[in-house]
Design a protein around this motif. Structure first.
Motif, mmCIF file in Angstrom:
data_model
loop_
_atom_site.group_PDB
_atom_site.id
_atom_site.type_symbol
_atom_site.label_atom_id
_atom_site.label_comp_id
_atom_site.label_asym_id
_atom_site.label_seq_id
_atom_site.Cartn_x
_atom_site.Cartn_y
_atom_site.Cartn_z
ATOM 1 N N PHE A 104 0.837 -1.201 0.000
ATOM 2 C CA PHE A 104 0.000 0.000 0.000
ATOM 3 C C PHE A 104 0.875 1.257 0.000
ATOM 4 N N LYS A 105 1.959 1.217 0.767
ATOM 5 C CA LYS A 105 2.882 2.346 0.781
ATOM 6 C C LYS A 105 3.494 2.546 -0.601
ATOM 7 N N GLU A 106 3.849 1.456 -1.271
ATOM 8 C CA GLU A 106 4.404 1.549 -2.619
ATOM 9 C C GLU A 106 3.390 2.153 -3.586
ATOM 10 N N LYS A 107 2.114 1.830 -3.368
ATOM 11 C CA LYS A 107 1.060 2.394 -4.211
ATOM 12 C C LYS A 107 0.980 3.906 -4.022
ATOM 13 N N ILE A 108 1.061 4.373 -2.770
ATOM 14 C CA ILE A 108 1.039 5.815 -2.482
ATOM 15 C C ILE A 108 2.215 6.506 -3.164
ATOM 16 N N ILE A 109 3.412 5.913 -3.008
ATOM 17 C CA ILE A 109 4.607 6.504 -3.617
ATOM 18 C C ILE A 109 4.478 6.522 -5.135
ATOM 19 N N GLY A 110 3.900 5.471 -5.682
ATOM 20 C CA GLY A 110 3.708 5.404 -7.127
ATOM 21 C C GLY A 110 2.811 6.512 -7.636
ATOM 22 N N VAL A 111 1.737 6.805 -6.899
ATOM 23 C CA VAL A 111 0.836 7.901 -7.287
ATOM 24 C C VAL A 111 1.575 9.226 -7.259
ATOM 25 N N LEU A 112 2.330 9.476 -6.206
ATOM 26 C CA LEU A 112 3.052 10.739 -6.075
ATOM 27 C C LEU A 112 4.080 10.917 -7.192
ATOM 28 N N ARG A 113 4.748 9.837 -7.548
ATOM 29 C CA ARG A 113 5.769 9.932 -8.582
ATOM 30 C C ARG A 113 5.149 10.049 -9.971
ATOM 31 N N THR A 114 4.056 9.326 -10.185
ATOM 32 C CA THR A 114 3.379 9.399 -11.480
ATOM 33 C C THR A 114 2.939 10.828 -11.791
ATOM 34 N N GLY A 115 2.396 11.504 -10.782
ATOM 35 C CA GLY A 115 1.940 12.880 -10.977
ATOM 36 C C GLY A 115 3.009 13.923 -10.722
ATOM 37 N N GLU A 116 4.226 13.470 -10.427
ATOM 38 C CA GLU A 116 5.346 14.363 -10.113
ATOM 39 C C GLU A 116 5.035 15.281 -8.928
ATOM 40 N N PHE A 117 4.452 14.666 -7.895
ATOM 41 C CA PHE A 117 4.074 15.422 -6.697
ATOM 42 C C PHE A 117 4.973 15.137 -5.498
ATOM 43 N N ASP A 169 7.964 15.702 -4.465
ATOM 44 C CA ASP A 169 8.791 16.751 -3.863
ATOM 45 C C ASP A 169 8.092 18.102 -3.767
ATOM 46 N N LYS A 170 6.793 18.125 -4.069
ATOM 47 C CA LYS A 170 6.048 19.377 -4.007
ATOM 48 C C LYS A 170 5.416 19.560 -2.629
ATOM 49 N N ARG A 171 5.104 20.822 -2.313
ATOM 50 C CA ARG A 171 4.549 21.162 -1.005
ATOM 51 C C ARG A 171 3.118 21.677 -1.162
ATOM 52 N N PRO A 172 2.204 21.258 -0.274
ATOM 53 C CA PRO A 172 0.798 21.662 -0.394
ATOM 54 C C PRO A 172 0.606 23.169 -0.485
ATOM 55 N N ALA A 173 1.395 23.932 0.263
ATOM 56 C CA ALA A 173 1.211 25.386 0.320
ATOM 57 C C ALA A 173 1.484 26.072 -1.010
ATOM 58 N N LYS A 174 2.077 25.349 -1.951
ATOM 59 C CA LYS A 174 2.407 25.952 -3.243
ATOM 60 C C LYS A 174 1.582 25.370 -4.393
ATOM 61 N N LEU A 175 0.644 24.478 -4.080
ATOM 62 C CA LEU A 175 -0.158 23.832 -5.118
ATOM 63 C C LEU A 175 -1.460 24.582 -5.368
ATOM 64 N N SER A 176 -1.850 24.646 -6.617
ATOM 65 C CA SER A 176 -3.144 25.258 -6.972
ATOM 66 C C SER A 176 -4.276 24.289 -6.673
ATOM 67 N N ILE A 177 -5.495 24.791 -6.695
ATOM 68 C CA ILE A 177 -6.658 23.934 -6.490
ATOM 69 C C ILE A 177 -6.709 22.857 -7.567
ATOM 70 N N GLU A 178 -6.394 23.224 -8.803
ATOM 71 C CA GLU A 178 -6.419 22.259 -9.906
ATOM 72 C C GLU A 178 -5.406 21.136 -9.682
ATOM 73 N N GLU A 179 -4.233 21.482 -9.193
ATOM 74 C CA GLU A 179 -3.226 20.467 -8.915
ATOM 75 C C GLU A 179 -3.654 19.557 -7.776
ATOM 76 N N LEU A 180 -4.242 20.127 -6.742
ATOM 77 C CA LEU A 180 -4.726 19.312 -5.623
ATOM 78 C C LEU A 180 -5.860 18.392 -6.048
ATOM 79 N N LEU A 181 -6.760 18.903 -6.880
ATOM 80 C CA LEU A 181 -7.853 18.074 -7.403
ATOM 81 C C LEU A 181 -7.291 16.914 -8.226
ATOM 82 N N HIS A 182 -6.282 17.200 -9.017
ATOM 83 C CA HIS A 182 -5.668 16.157 -9.843
ATOM 84 C C HIS A 182 -5.021 15.085 -8.976
ATOM 85 N N LEU A 183 -4.312 15.510 -7.939
ATOM 86 C CA LEU A 183 -3.669 14.541 -7.047
ATOM 87 C C LEU A 183 -4.708 13.685 -6.340
ATOM 88 N N LEU A 184 -5.776 14.301 -5.856
ATOM 89 C CA LEU A 184 -6.828 13.527 -5.195
ATOM 90 C C LEU A 184 -7.430 12.510 -6.160
#
Length: 347
Positions: free
Chosen positions: A291-304, A306-321
Motif C-alpha cells: 500500500f505504501k508503494e502504491k502511495i509513492i507510485g501515485v506521487l511519482r506518477t503525478g510528479e508530486f 517533492d512538491k509542497r501543499p502550500a504551493k499547489l493550486s486547487i487544480e493540482e490538488l484536485l488532480h492529485l486527489l
C-alpha cells in the motif's frame, strides 16, 4: 509643581477629546435622543462584541452588498442594530441571529422606533447550532471566534445564496484571499476557493468599533461559484486536512509517514470494495508495504513527491486527489461523514 500639573493636563485633554469623539460617533449612528446608545451597554470582548460605529463604513457595506428590495438578508451577531437598521431599509426582510438578550431588546426597540419591526425576525439561538432559514444574502459583522466555522457552514452548507458580505478580522480575511505560495495560504483558503470567489472590499480600523478590538478588520464578499468541480466534498475535506496539517512539508514526507500509511490503508479498505487490501491487512506487513508503494507510485506518477501543499493550486490538488482515488486510496470514511459536517475551528 505647576509644571507637572500642566504636563498632566496635556496628557488628559487629548484622551477626553478622543472619548467625546467616540460618543459623538455613537450618537450619530443611533440618532439624537435614542436612549439606547452603545455607551449604555457593557460589551463582552470575550464574546466578540465589537460594535461598528462608523456610519460611512456601514453605508459602504450595505451599498457593496447590492441588496435588492425583494431580498431576505441573513445577519449573524447584529448587536445593537447599527448595520441591521440599514439592512432593513434596503431589504425585504432581515433574519438576525443574536444570542445576547440585552442586544435583542435594544435591536427590537430601535427597529420599532424606525417603523421597521415588521421586516425584522430575530432568532435568539446560536447560529452555529441550527439550520439557517432560507435567505438570499448574508451581511454581517460576525464575532471573530466563529469566523472559520461560520464561513465554512455558509460555503459548504445546503442553503444556496448569492453572496456573503462579512466584516472579519484582517488576518483572517487575508487567509481567505490568499493564493498558492502566499504565507497565509492554508486549508481554509483552498477549501473556500474550491466553491467560492472572495473579493476584498475595504480595510477597517479598530478605532471604528466600540469597544475597540486589538486588531484591524477587513470587509470581504464571498460569492459561490456557479460551476464547481465534480469532486466528493467529503474526500476533498479529508484530503486537504491531510495535506495542510503540514503544508510546508513535501507530499512525499507527509504520505510516507508510517502512521499515515496505516491510517489511509484502513480507510481505503473500508471504502473501496475493489481494493486488493481487505480485512485485517492493515496489521499485515506485506499489505502495508504494498500500500505504501502504491502511495509513492501515485506521487511519482503525478510528479508530486517533492512538491509542497502550500504551493499547489486547487487544480493540482484536485488532480492529485483524483490519482489517489483512482488507485483505490481514500481519505474519508464515507459511511460516517456528511456533506454539511462543519470544519474544525482552526480550519
Amino acid at each position: 509643581m505647576f509644571g507637572n500639573e500642566r504636563s498632566m493636563l496635556r496628557r488628559v485633554v487629548p484622551v477626553a477629546g478622543f472619548i467625546s469623539r467616540r460618543l459623538r460617533a455613537v450618537r450619530q449612528v443611533h440618532g439624537d435622543g435614542d436612549g439606547v446608545g452603545e455607551e449604555r451597554l457593557h460589551f463582552h470582548k470575550s464574546k466578540g462584541q465589537h460594535i461598528l460605529i462608523n456610519p460611512r463604513i456601514l453605508d459602504t457595506i450595505v451599498r457593496k452588498s447590492a441588496i435588492n428590495p425583494t431580498d431576505t438578508v441573513l445577519e449573524i451577531g447584529p448587536g445593537t442594530g447599527n448595520l441591521t437598521l440599514k439592512l432593513l431599509e434596503a431589504a425585504h426582510k432581515v433574519v438576525a441571529f443574536e444570542i445576547d438578550h440585552r442586544m435583542v431588546q435594544v435591536l427590537e426597540k430601535r427597529a420599532l422606533k424606525q417603523g421597521l419591526n415588521d421586516k425584522l425576525r430575530v432568532i435568539q439561538k446560536d447560529a452555529m447550532k441550527v439550520l439557517f432559514p432560507r435567505f438570499d444574502l448574508v451581511v454581517a459583522n460576525i464575532p471573530y471566534q466563529i469566523s472559520s466555522p461560520l464561513v465554512i457552514k455558509l460555503v459548504y452548507g445546503p442553503r444556496p445564496f448569492r453572496s456573503a458580505t462579512l466584516l472579519l478580522q484582517k488576518e483572517f480575511a487575508r487567509r481567505l484571499l490568499a493564493n498558492p505560495g502566499d504565507s497565509e495560504f492554508s486549508r481554509l483558503s483552498v477549501n473556500v476557493k474550491l466553491l467560492a470567489d472572495v473579493e476584498l472590499v475595504m480595510n477597517v480600523s479598530k478605532r471604528d468599533f466600540l469597544p475597540s478590538p486589538k486588531v484591524d478588520s477587513s470587509v470581504v464578499i464571498i460569492r459561490p461559484k456557479p460551476q464547481v468541480p465534480n469532486v466528493d466534498l467529503r474526500e476533498w475535506r479529508a484530503f486537504t486536512s491531510n495535506c495542510f496539517n503540514n503544508r510546508y512539508k513535501t507530499l512525499g514526507s507527509i504520505f510516507k509517514n508510517k502512521r499515515k500509511v496505516f491510517e489511509l490503508l484502513k480507510i481505503s479498505n473500508e471504502n473501496d470494495k475493489a481494493s486488493s487490501h481487505k480485512g485485517d491487512d492493515a496489521e499485515d506487513e506485506g499489505g502495508f508495504t504494498s500500500f505504501k508503494e502504491k502511495i509513492i507510485g501515485v506521487l511519482r506518477t503525478g510528479e508530486f513527491e517533492d512538491k509542497r501543499p502550500a504551493k499547489l493550486s486547487i487544480e493540482e490538488l484536485l488532480h492529485l486527489l483524483s490519482l489517489f482515488n483512482q488507485a483505490g486510496i481514500y481519505f474519508a470514511n464515507h459511511g460516517h461523514l456528511k456533506r454539511e459536517d462543519r470544519f474544525d475551528a482552526d480550519d
